[in-house]
Design a protein around this motif. Structure first.
Motif, mmCIF file in Angstrom:
data_model
loop_
_atom_site.group_PDB
_atom_site.id
_atom_site.type_symbol
_atom_site.label_atom_id
_atom_site.label_comp_id
_atom_site.label_asym_id
_atom_site.label_seq_id
_atom_site.Cartn_x
_atom_site.Cartn_y
_atom_site.Cartn_z
ATOM 1 N N LYS A 137 45.796 36.825 44.054
ATOM 2 C CA LYS A 137 46.837 37.845 44.173
ATOM 3 C C LYS A 137 48.166 37.136 44.353
ATOM 4 C CE LYS A 137 48.161 42.027 46.647
ATOM 5 N NZ LYS A 137 49.580 41.631 46.655
ATOM 6 N N LEU A 138 49.017 37.284 43.365
ATOM 7 C CA LEU A 138 50.266 36.527 43.357
ATOM 8 C C LEU A 138 51.142 36.919 44.546
ATOM 9 C CD1 LEU A 138 51.129 36.641 39.555
ATOM 10 C CD2 LEU A 138 49.800 34.951 40.818
ATOM 11 N N PRO A 139 51.646 35.935 45.290
ATOM 12 C CA PRO A 139 52.455 36.239 46.477
ATOM 13 C C PRO A 139 53.739 36.993 46.166
ATOM 14 C CG PRO A 139 51.692 33.955 46.510
ATOM 15 C CD PRO A 139 51.389 34.499 45.158
ATOM 16 N N ASP A 140 54.297 36.794 44.956
ATOM 17 C CA ASP A 140 55.569 37.432 44.626
ATOM 18 C C ASP A 140 55.390 38.716 43.826
ATOM 19 O OD1 ASP A 140 54.573 36.160 42.446
ATOM 20 O OD2 ASP A 140 56.484 35.347 41.753
ATOM 21 N N GLU A 141 54.169 39.227 43.748
ATOM 22 C CA GLU A 141 53.896 40.478 43.043
ATOM 23 C C GLU A 141 53.137 41.417 43.969
ATOM 24 O OE1 GLU A 141 54.951 41.242 40.085
ATOM 25 O OE2 GLU A 141 55.712 39.282 39.432
ATOM 26 N N GLU A 142 53.360 42.721 43.770
ATOM 27 C CA GLU A 142 52.709 43.689 44.649
ATOM 28 C C GLU A 142 51.215 43.813 44.369
ATOM 29 O OE1 GLU A 142 54.617 47.438 44.638
ATOM 30 O OE2 GLU A 142 56.542 46.691 45.370
ATOM 31 N N SER A 143 50.846 43.784 43.096
ATOM 32 C CA SER A 143 49.443 44.072 42.790
ATOM 33 C C SER A 143 48.836 43.155 41.739
ATOM 34 C CB SER A 143 49.309 45.528 42.306
ATOM 35 O OG SER A 143 50.117 45.747 41.162
ATOM 36 N N GLN A 144 49.613 42.280 41.107
ATOM 37 C CA GLN A 144 49.065 41.469 40.025
ATOM 38 C C GLN A 144 48.086 40.431 40.558
ATOM 39 O OE1 GLN A 144 51.955 39.481 37.567
ATOM 40 N NE2 GLN A 144 50.428 38.673 36.165
ATOM 41 N N VAL A 145 46.924 40.383 39.925
ATOM 42 C CA VAL A 145 45.887 39.423 40.284
ATOM 43 C C VAL A 145 45.540 38.616 39.034
ATOM 44 C CG1 VAL A 145 43.520 39.115 41.106
ATOM 45 C CG2 VAL A 145 44.955 40.920 42.079
ATOM 46 N N VAL A 146 45.579 37.305 39.140
ATOM 47 C CA VAL A 146 45.280 36.420 38.020
ATOM 48 C C VAL A 146 43.869 35.877 38.182
ATOM 49 C CG1 VAL A 146 45.970 34.342 36.772
ATOM 50 C CG2 VAL A 146 47.709 35.792 37.827
ATOM 51 N N PRO A 147 43.007 36.031 37.180
ATOM 52 C CA PRO A 147 41.629 35.538 37.301
ATOM 53 C C PRO A 147 41.599 34.029 37.544
ATOM 54 C CG PRO A 147 41.858 36.982 35.396
ATOM 55 C CD PRO A 147 43.244 36.706 35.889
ATOM 56 N N TYR A 148 40.648 33.607 38.339
ATOM 57 C CA TYR A 148 40.466 32.176 38.570
ATOM 58 C C TYR A 148 39.853 31.529 37.338
ATOM 59 C CZ TYR A 148 41.344 33.146 43.505
ATOM 60 O OH TYR A 148 41.918 33.528 44.691
ATOM 61 N N SER A 149 40.175 30.274 37.140
ATOM 62 C CA SER A 149 39.640 29.548 35.985
ATOM 63 C C SER A 149 38.215 29.077 36.225
ATOM 64 C CB SER A 149 40.536 28.340 35.666
ATOM 65 O OG SER A 149 40.635 27.471 36.788
ATOM 66 N N GLU A 150 37.779 29.032 37.482
ATOM 67 C CA GLU A 150 36.425 28.609 37.822
ATOM 68 C C GLU A 150 35.679 29.778 38.480
ATOM 69 O OE1 GLU A 150 35.835 25.658 36.748
ATOM 70 O OE2 GLU A 150 37.827 24.744 36.648
ATOM 71 N N ARG A 151 34.364 29.663 38.552
ATOM 72 C CA ARG A 151 33.578 30.713 39.205
ATOM 73 C C ARG A 151 33.772 30.627 40.722
ATOM 74 N NH1 ARG A 151 28.169 30.387 37.247
ATOM 75 N NH2 ARG A 151 28.394 32.325 36.086
ATOM 76 N N ALA A 152 34.142 31.758 41.315
ATOM 77 C CA ALA A 152 34.288 31.833 42.773
ATOM 78 C C ALA A 152 32.964 32.272 43.380
ATOM 79 C CB ALA A 152 35.397 32.817 43.135
ATOM 80 N N GLY A 153 32.396 31.472 44.238
ATOM 81 C CA GLY A 153 31.083 31.759 44.800
ATOM 82 C C GLY A 153 31.129 32.763 45.942
ATOM 83 N N VAL A 154 29.944 33.192 46.348
ATOM 84 C CA VAL A 154 29.775 34.114 47.477
ATOM 85 C C VAL A 154 29.309 33.289 48.674
ATOM 86 C CG1 VAL A 154 28.537 36.129 48.352
ATOM 87 C CG2 VAL A 154 29.155 35.987 45.917
ATOM 88 N N PRO A 155 30.028 33.325 49.786
ATOM 89 C CA PRO A 155 29.566 32.586 50.968
ATOM 90 C C PRO A 155 28.145 33.007 51.341
ATOM 91 C CG PRO A 155 31.816 33.349 51.290
ATOM 92 C CD PRO A 155 31.336 33.970 50.013
ATOM 93 N N ALA A 156 27.306 32.032 51.682
ATOM 94 C CA ALA A 156 25.892 32.318 51.953
ATOM 95 C C ALA A 156 25.709 33.319 53.090
ATOM 96 C CB ALA A 156 25.169 31.007 52.289
ATOM 97 N N ASP A 157 26.631 33.323 54.080
ATOM 98 C CA ASP A 157 26.464 34.260 55.201
ATOM 99 C C ASP A 157 26.767 35.706 54.804
ATOM 100 O OD1 ASP A 157 29.182 34.093 54.843
ATOM 101 O OD2 ASP A 157 29.638 33.415 56.871
#
Length: 851
Positions: A70-90
């Motif tokens: 979520k871009l700090p200088d934008e209200e709602s724009q979200v840029v997809p990550y270039s890598e897979r973001a994992g789910v914390p095991a907990d």
């Protein structure tokens, strides 16, 4: 009878006698409409971003990590990550505790390939290792044997088992995480509908092989009986807002990390392509319709002389054009589906877009293409018919005999404005950031081409007058009439000149601007590294054991893994937004390291742990200095608080942030590097080092050793995909312009049957008339090539200057091919049209209506 019905009947009746002109308009609208529909499909696909899950198809709900930055200088724009973001095991236990959840199945993916004597199987998709528990997500079904329960056991998919020649109970060598192959006992064979290899290991082995400790890649969720998947997804999203919860076709974006990242490139592709097609279509359709109306000046003048009002003449021309345009647009509905599917297949087949992405083309794409096509046709016919409808009958008859080459003041002013805009765009692009230079100066191709279209008749008349003597000397007697015709028929010939100029400008501008930019990008990024040998692993990962084997090779001075990714400086924010910066992961602590970028302050010897070497330009922009701490947002969404230990003199347009490979690699989808950069020891020959490294890796499956050029090739592979999009745009626009040139040229020649008959009655032979036409075509071809080349320079030269190369870079054969293509369009069509136009006897020809 109603006057409007009379006008419509006259319009329909006249179409039967104007087959060539009607066909030209029909084809122009047909192709333009189909390309617009294809663009609409691409844009609709970008908005939907649907990809049906394959390995996760059985799970109604799929949960992944954070969806993007979520871009700090934008209200709602979200840029997809270039890598897979994992789910914390907990978080897995928290997902299971959500009301309505019956079962959760975590999935972890790691590099695993079956090693054979012929090389690794599935090297193109090496991330095929999973725990057996996740087989239920497909689902996969055992067709032979049993599940793996102990370490050293594996289950293969049917295709991999067949390729390896192994059955349940046998053994197969598998390289996991780039390590040397070891034998695993095949306990079973599974069948699944997904494509690509799948290797399932025991839970204990899967946990050991995971390269992302503390996280799982994805979680498949099965709702309880009678509970709706959407309801469960909403509950999970409410209780765990930091995670991404997907259902339906959206689940595919979790399985295939490149899906979300393809949205912006696809929107750009659809937008740029659509804008280019829109401009090309407007020029082509207006030129075609203007030519057909111009050739009917005498007929329209007679109608005016016999009592037809200007409004009736105007309506008749509009009615004729729109009948043909409607038929062309309706046919474009069918062709648009085929063209859109083929374009999309080409982009996915050549790696521009993920192959799992589904092409969407609904009513908006079809309706928009038809409405825009008909709107352009209506506007073109409206303006083309105005001069004929407003002219006095006697004046119109005179103009039908010799059309004036002068354009009106409005067109002349518009041409001047667009010509000035072309120059302004080229100059302005020199002062823009290098990454958006092409977007600014690229528009100069279109503005310059439109300017030529507006002023085309006067340009042709000027060339015929100024260079007439030279053309007559070169062409001989047959060139005399050709020069005269080029001057007197400048209005008709300008309709042919426009698509030739446009095709040349688009082809040369797009191709050479792109090759120049890509050469600069590749050279800049590759120039930041230095290596005498490059080792690439076909197993999807480089293990520490392979790096140690390379280090022990004779003549090797230093070895570094190479990890590439993208990310942002989050604090203080770098403002890169949707265009994250390039991250390089290296081991550069050796004095003779692989980083070629000069160090202006600090020491690369300190680049270990949570540290960073920052380009000096970025540091200056953010008011950072040596020793400061910054927060990086890495490609998988993780934050890294690092200390600046060195400042680098990186290229200003293409800087790279350098991190320790051990810090960056775990935050990439593979979790490991798949390349090693090798430097020869002082006093050792680089070629001998390549040979020594090749010998040291001979027994490693899939290991390929290249020389120093392989550094450039690794970046060129990415750049080639980006360049392919521009080539595709150029080819499609050129093809459309070429079709238009064929149409207008054929109509222009066929409409001169009467003129040819008069010439033949005056003693001219068929060959002389044909030679005259070929010279006329040559004049058009040469002038179109000269104008198109000149216009393209307003895009190419600024791109070269911005890239720092000054001289454009690109293959010469492209320019020669464009020249050949123009003449292969003009002369064969001219010859064929001339033959058709002179089929009748001269006496019959002079009795035909028209000019």
């Amino acid at each position: 009878m109603n006057p409007r019905r009379v006008v419509l009947r006259m319009a329909l009746a006249s179409l039967r006698y104007r087959a060539a002109a009607s066909l030209a308009t029909f084809v122009a609208v047909l192709v333009g409409c189909s390309l617009l529909i294809a663009c609409g499909g691409l844009f609709e696909t970008a908005l939907a971003i649907d990809a049906q899950p394959q390995r996760l198809a059985a799970a109604p709900v799929v949960v992944g990590g954070s969806g993007g930055f979520k871009l700090p200088d934008e209200e709602s724009q979200v840029v997809p990550y270039s890598e897979r973001a994992g789910v914390p095991a907990d978080q897995v236990a928290k997902i299971a505790a959500v009301p309505g959840v019956r079962q959760v199945v975590p999935d972890t993916t790691f590099a695993a390939v079956v090693a054979t004597a012929a090389g690794p199987l599935g090297a193109e998709a090496p991330l095929a290792g999973h725990g057996w528990d996740s087989a239920v997500l497909a689902p996969y079904s055992l067709v032979d044997g049993s599940q793996p329960r102990s370490t050293g056991q594996v289950v293969l998919d049917e295709a991999s088992a067949a390729a390896a020649g192994v059955r349940a109970g046998g053994q197969v060598p598998i390289a996991v995480d780039g390590a040397p192959p070891r034998d695993f006992v095949v306990t079973g064979i599974v069948h699944g509908d997904r494509t690509g290899p799948a290797l399932f290991f025991s839970p204990a082995d899967a946990q050991q092989f995971s390269v992302h400790p503390g996280t799982v890649d994805l979680v498949g969720v099965f709702p309880a009986d009678g509970v709706d998947a959407g309801e469960v997804a909403a509950r999970i999203a409410e209780q765990l807002p930091a995670l991404t919860v997907l259902t339906g076709a959206d689940r595919g974006s979790a399985e295939f990390p490149g899906i979300d990242g393809a949205q912006l490139p696809l929107i750009l592709l659809a937008g740029v392509f659509g804008g280019m097609v829109l401009v090309v279509m407007a020029l082509v359709v207006s030129a075609t319709i203007s030519l057909t109306v111009r050739q009917r000046q005498q007929e329209l003048a007679l109608l005016r002389a016999t009592g037809a009002t200007p409004r009736q003449v105007h309506r008749m021309v509009l009615a004729e054009t729109m009948v043909v345009a409607v038929l062309g647009a309706l046919a474009g509905l069918v062709l648009g589906r085929l063209v859109g599917t083929e374009i999309f297949s080409f982009t996915t087949g050549h790696g521009m877009l993920p192959p799992q992405l589904e092409f969407q083309q609904g009513i908006i794409a079809f309706g928009g293409g038809v409405v825009v096509s008909l709107g352009i046709s209506f506007a073109a016919a409206w303006f083309a018919a105005l001069p004929a409808a407003r002219a006095r009958p006697l004046q119109a008859l005179a103009e039908a005999a010799i059309p004036p080459a002068k354009v009106n003041d409005v067109r002349r002013f518009g041409a001047k404005v667009l010509a000035a805009a072309t120059v302004v765009l080229a100059i302005a692009s020199l002062f823009t950031p290098v990454d958006i230079t092409s977007a600014v100066c690229g528009a100069a191709v279109l503005t310059g081409s439109i300017a030529v279209a507006l002023i085309g008749p006067e340009l042709l008349a000027f060339v015929a007058t100024r260079f007439g003597p030279l053309i007559r000397r070169v062409g001989g007697r047959d060139a005399v009439l050709a020069v005269i015709n080029s001057r007197t028929r400048a209005v008709a010939f300008a309709a042919v000149l426009t698509p030739i100029t446009l095709a040349t400008a688009v082809a040369l501008g797009n191709v050479y601007a792109e090759t120049t930019q890509q050469d600069a990008i590749i050279s800049a990024y590759a120039g930041q590294l230095q290596a005498d040998a490059v080792v690439t692993s076909g197993t999807g990962a480089v293990s520490p054991a392979l790096a140690d084997a390379v280090r022990r090779a004779p003549g090797v001075g230093s070895v570094s893994p190479l990890v590439t990714s993208q990310g942002w400086i989050e604090e203080p924010y770098d403002g890169n937004g949707s265009d994250p910066g390039r991250l390089l992961g290296l081991d550069v602590r050796d004095a003779n390291g692989v980083l070629a970028t000069p160090v202006t302050s600090g020491s690369l010897g300190d680049l270990t742990g949570e540290t960073v070497a920052l380009p000096e330009g970025i540091a200056d922009d953010l008011d950072l200095k040596l020793g400061d701490r910054i927060t990086l947002r890495l490609g998988d969404g993780a934050q890294a608080k690092v200390k600046i230990v060195a400042l680098l003199d990186s290229p200003s347009g293409y800087p790279s942030i350098v991190l320790p490979a051990a810090l960056l690699a775990p935050h990439t989808t593979p979790g490991m590097a798949n390349r090693l950069l090798v430097r020869a020891a002082d006093g050792h020959d680089s070629a001998a080092t390549v040979s020594a490294v090749t010998a040291a890796t001979a027994n490693w499956p899939g290991a390929v050793v290249g020389d120093s050029d392989a550094v450039k090739e690794s970046f060129a592979a990415i750049a080639d995909i980006e360049a392919m999009i521009h080539y595709l745009l150029a080819v499609l626009a050129i093809a459309y312009a070429a079709i238009a040139a064929v149409n207008t040229l054929a109509v222009a020649v066929l409409s001169r049957r009467r003129e040819f008959g008069v010439q033949r009655l005056a003693g001219a032979r068929r060959g002389q008339v044909r030679s005259m036409l070929m010279i006329e075509g040559g004049i058009l071809a040469v002038l179109g090539l000269v104008l198109g080349t000149a216009i393209s320079l307003f895009t190419i030269i600024p791109m070269a200057i911005s890239s720092g190369t000054i001289v454009p870079v690109g293959p010469l054969w492209v320019f020669l091919a464009v020249i050949a293509a123009v003449f292969l369009i003009v002369w064969p069509v001219t010859a064929l049209s001339a033959r058709l136009a002179m089929r009748r006897s001269p006496i019959e020809a002079v009795t035909l209506p028209g000019q």
